[in-house]
Design a protein around this motif. Structure first.
Motif, mmCIF file in Angstrom:
data_model
loop_
_atom_site.group_PDB
_atom_site.id
_atom_site.type_symbol
_atom_site.label_atom_id
_atom_site.label_comp_id
_atom_site.label_asym_id
_atom_site.label_seq_id
_atom_site.Cartn_x
_atom_site.Cartn_y
_atom_site.Cartn_z
ATOM 1 N N THR A 1 -6.512 3.214 0.613
ATOM 2 C CA THR A 1 -5.189 3.138 1.248
ATOM 3 C C THR A 1 -4.880 4.468 1.906
ATOM 4 O O THR A 1 -5.391 5.515 1.502
ATOM 5 N N THR B 1 1.644 2.563 6.519
ATOM 6 C CA THR B 1 0.558 2.485 5.533
ATOM 7 C C THR B 1 -0.558 1.603 6.067
ATOM 8 O O THR B 1 -0.343 0.695 6.857
ATOM 9 N N GLN C 1 -0.389 8.974 -3.849
ATOM 10 C CA GLN C 1 -0.537 9.394 -2.454
ATOM 11 C C GLN C 1 0.825 9.661 -1.791
ATOM 12 O O GLN C 1 0.896 10.306 -0.757
ATOM 13 N N GLY D 1 -0.426 2.633 -3.464
ATOM 14 C CA GLY D 1 -1.873 2.806 -3.476
ATOM 15 C C GLY D 1 -2.421 2.841 -4.892
ATOM 16 O O GLY D 1 -1.836 2.294 -5.821
ATOM 17 N N ASN D 2 -3.554 3.485 -5.083
ATOM 18 C CA ASN D 2 -4.156 3.620 -6.406
ATOM 19 C C ASN D 2 -3.584 4.854 -7.075
ATOM 20 O O ASN D 2 -3.623 5.940 -6.513
ATOM 21 N N ALA E 1 -6.421 9.745 -5.913
ATOM 22 C CA ALA E 1 -5.277 9.814 -5.016
ATOM 23 C C ALA E 1 -5.050 11.249 -4.577
ATOM 24 O O ALA E 1 -5.264 12.194 -5.345
ATOM 25 N N SER F 1 -5.647 7.177 -0.972
ATOM 26 C CA SER F 1 -6.094 6.820 -2.318
ATOM 27 C C SER F 1 -7.278 5.887 -2.178
ATOM 28 O O SER F 1 -7.473 5.252 -1.134
ATOM 29 N N ASN G 1 0.799 -1.233 0.000
ATOM 30 C CA ASN G 1 0.000 0.000 0.000
ATOM 31 C C ASN G 1 0.831 1.283 0.000
ATOM 32 O O ASN G 1 0.303 2.342 0.317
ATOM 33 N N GLY H 1 -4.185 -0.322 4.346
ATOM 34 C CA GLY H 1 -4.957 -0.547 3.130
ATOM 35 C C GLY H 1 -6.040 -1.565 3.402
ATOM 36 O O GLY H 1 -5.822 -2.518 4.157
ATOM 37 N N ASN I 1 -10.743 5.784 -9.782
ATOM 38 C CA ASN I 1 -9.795 5.827 -8.670
ATOM 39 C C ASN I 1 -9.371 7.261 -8.389
ATOM 40 O O ASN I 1 -9.607 8.178 -9.187
#
Lengths: 295, 295, 295
Positions: free
Chosen positions: C206, C195, C113, C102-103, C242, C228, C99, C197, C240
């Motif tokens: 996340t 992190t 992120q 992230g996205n 972020a 994110s 994570n 997630g 998605n």
């Protein structure tokens, strides 16, 4: 191809590597990734045409950092019956001489019986373009002959050729080679080399002896000689040994001892220790250990 | 891909090659290794996405030495029905024009009917990054249209585009193309080219004629024209021919004759002889012979 | 590997790209071709050895032109049970932290992120030789620990290490990492990062928060943080998001929104829009759209 990686030690690497680098550590991570990209076709009459390009990545032995992978020059081959002709980035008749390299101890095969030989023969290049030459080999029964030629780059008088003959009787192979490099109006470089190799059960041994004259380098000209051996101490473990030296003041002496332990599936653990020593200079100790796997 | 290797002759190579090299030999070992690395995926609706990177090694034709293999820029494609769109290192509408290249004699295909054309069109690069352009082609039945666009590098006014239309009636294909390269405030370069190609049993022939204006080069501007032909003299042997010239003082005339002998299994022997001559300069003879195999 | 291509926009690219190029267009053709060349072998005892070299071609984001494909440094791996050791061009314990990334919205995943984090950790290099380091990870059940070490180049005091621990409970994974880079007699650089997630049906999110001190750069030292998320709005479409920032004057803020539409067969359409803003400078808008396909 194969992959290998491990730890390599060189005494005072910062002074003794090919391109000495200030503060280089003695012990580094060593590695090689070698992938042969082969392609082939066969005519209706059974003549095989093939080509190879090699993708290879190595550590930078001068700094301990890594190098990115690269591609080398292509080699093209034609094979029919006992005849093989290579064109392009070829290995010559000495590079292909049976038992020239012998057993080379170490993960990195850093010691060899040929250490006293300095002649720059036609060799296959794994990392660069290599020569643009021709190599031919003809084998009939236990007998084989080979020859190679490489024209020097424009503006140089460095045309080279080399030849060999090899004969196998029982479990012994004897081979003789000669190579010559033009040097314009000055004296040419040349080499004559004889090898013997044999296998008796778990033991195999090789011997090399030769004479060379290297243009402009009296200290490297003169005779060279070496032996190597390998012995399977068990079904999975082999120890090997190499010794090489020459009679010239500038010749390099190699003494090395290694071990290979087979883990099955094409994977083995390998290590070695040895000393390389040029003339009367201090010797340089080397040692390494790691894993190698074939694919 | 394919591999090819053999012998190539160029009259006074040391003067006439692309980057003349003092003392370069006239006769050298020529070779090429070409491997297309293709990858693709297809959506549920049947749209095909693909990408290609080429690995290629060639001899250095200036020195007779070899070059290491290299990778080129990637080309991405989307195909659906009769539509195809390429992005990246694309061949444009002239590079893809039917019968533009025609029959090119020689192992190295060193002579061509297009020799009088000097316009620098959007072309696929085998050895470098190539353009970062777009090419689209739409085919319906016997008719096809195509267009390509390449934006010039920042700071240049060299945006280029080209288009073509092609129509096949019976065993004849006719095609017309136009291309233009921006040249800022000065006159642009442009080209108009018409090709015809047909097949009648063992014979095929092509014809090219066009007009171009090359910015800053009066001697290369004006009309160009050429023909080529191939004839299967037996089931395994084909002879081919090409002639190209232009009306400008700086145009290049090509005349070449070649032979291809098929050995089966994708292997052939190929050779050619021809003359290349720029304007009123002395002609340069070329000849080659060797083997080519597909894989 | 995968291929992707499309259109990418960067506000005032000629000023804001990595190596600003005069007259570079804001909108360019973006693309990537990535092919992993993997090889492996397994011992009789089930220990897996493998190696990877990556072939990759990208557009030149500074000029809008293309780059030729290249090869990176090799990575070697040994895996047995829950243990994995990588050698060579490795990703470290932060690069591998669950994570961390992230996205990342956009075809080019240009917003993340982690934008407020500036610490230069041990990272895998896709385009160059990378580090010559070691990474080890051990996982047992829901718990995993990892560590990496990279010796600085000779003559530098830039040895680095990083470690992480990760724990998964239900559908949530928490992970903590620490990294440190030697800086000789001066203050070292270091980073601590946490992190989280988790996945709940069609939603996953996340969170990242950390503290770093960057040698010689007060403006980038201090805390950083980001979140994110991704949500499957239908069986084929995912959006998605972020957001990342830091408390330092020199930290970079990222805000991005993206969409992925799956076409089946490993092909998807992807696009995104976002803003990247360093400290009090003007923000830079970015947007892209295109296709990506796996192979």
């Amino acid at each position: 191809g194969y992959g290998r990686f491990g730890i390599g030690y060189m005494e005072d690497r910062a002074l003794n590597s090919s391109n000495p680098t200030v503060d280089a550590p003695d012990t580094i991570i060593v590695s090689r990734f070698r992938l042969n990209i082969d392609a082939s076709a066969e005519t209706d009459a059974g003549v095989k045409f093939s080509a190879r390009v090699r993708m290879q990545a190595d550590e930078n032995a001068d700094t301990g950092e890594a190098n990115a992978a690269g591609l080398n020059g292509a080699r093209f081959s034609v094979e029919y019956g006992g005849l093989r002709v290579d064109v392009g980035n070829v290995a010559g008749a000495i590079d292909n001489l049976p038992n020239y390299y012998g057993n080379e101890p170490g993960l990195e095969t850093f010691m060899g019986q040929y250490s006293g030989a300095n002649y720059d023969f036609i060799g296959y290049s794994s990392g660069g373009a290599g020569v643009n030459g021709v190599y031919a080999r003809y084998a009939v029964g236990d007998f084989a002959v080979a020859a190679a030629y490489d024209q020097g780059a424009p503006g140089t008088d460095s045309d080279r050729f080399d030849i060999h003959a090899a004969y196998t009787f029982g479990n012994i192979t004897a081979a003789l080679a000669y190579g010559e490099t033009d040097n314009g109006a000055a004296d040419d470089s040349d080499i004559t080399v004889l090898t013997l190799g044999g296998t008796w059960g778990a033991f195999n041994g090789t011997l090399i002896v030769g004479d060379e004259s290297i243009a402009g380098n009296v200290g490297q000209s003169d005779t060279f000689y070496g032996i190597s051996a390998a012995y399977d101490v068990s079904s999975a473990t082999t120890i090997n040994f190499a010794y090489g030296d020459g009679s010239g003041d500038g010749d390099t002496r190699n003494i090395g001892l290694g071990v290979i332990h087979d883990l099955g599936g094409g994977v083995s653990l390998r290590g070695g220790i040895g000393e390389s020593k040029v003339g009367n200079n201090d010797g340089v100790m080397r040692a390494d250990f790691g894993a190698q796997f074939s694919f």
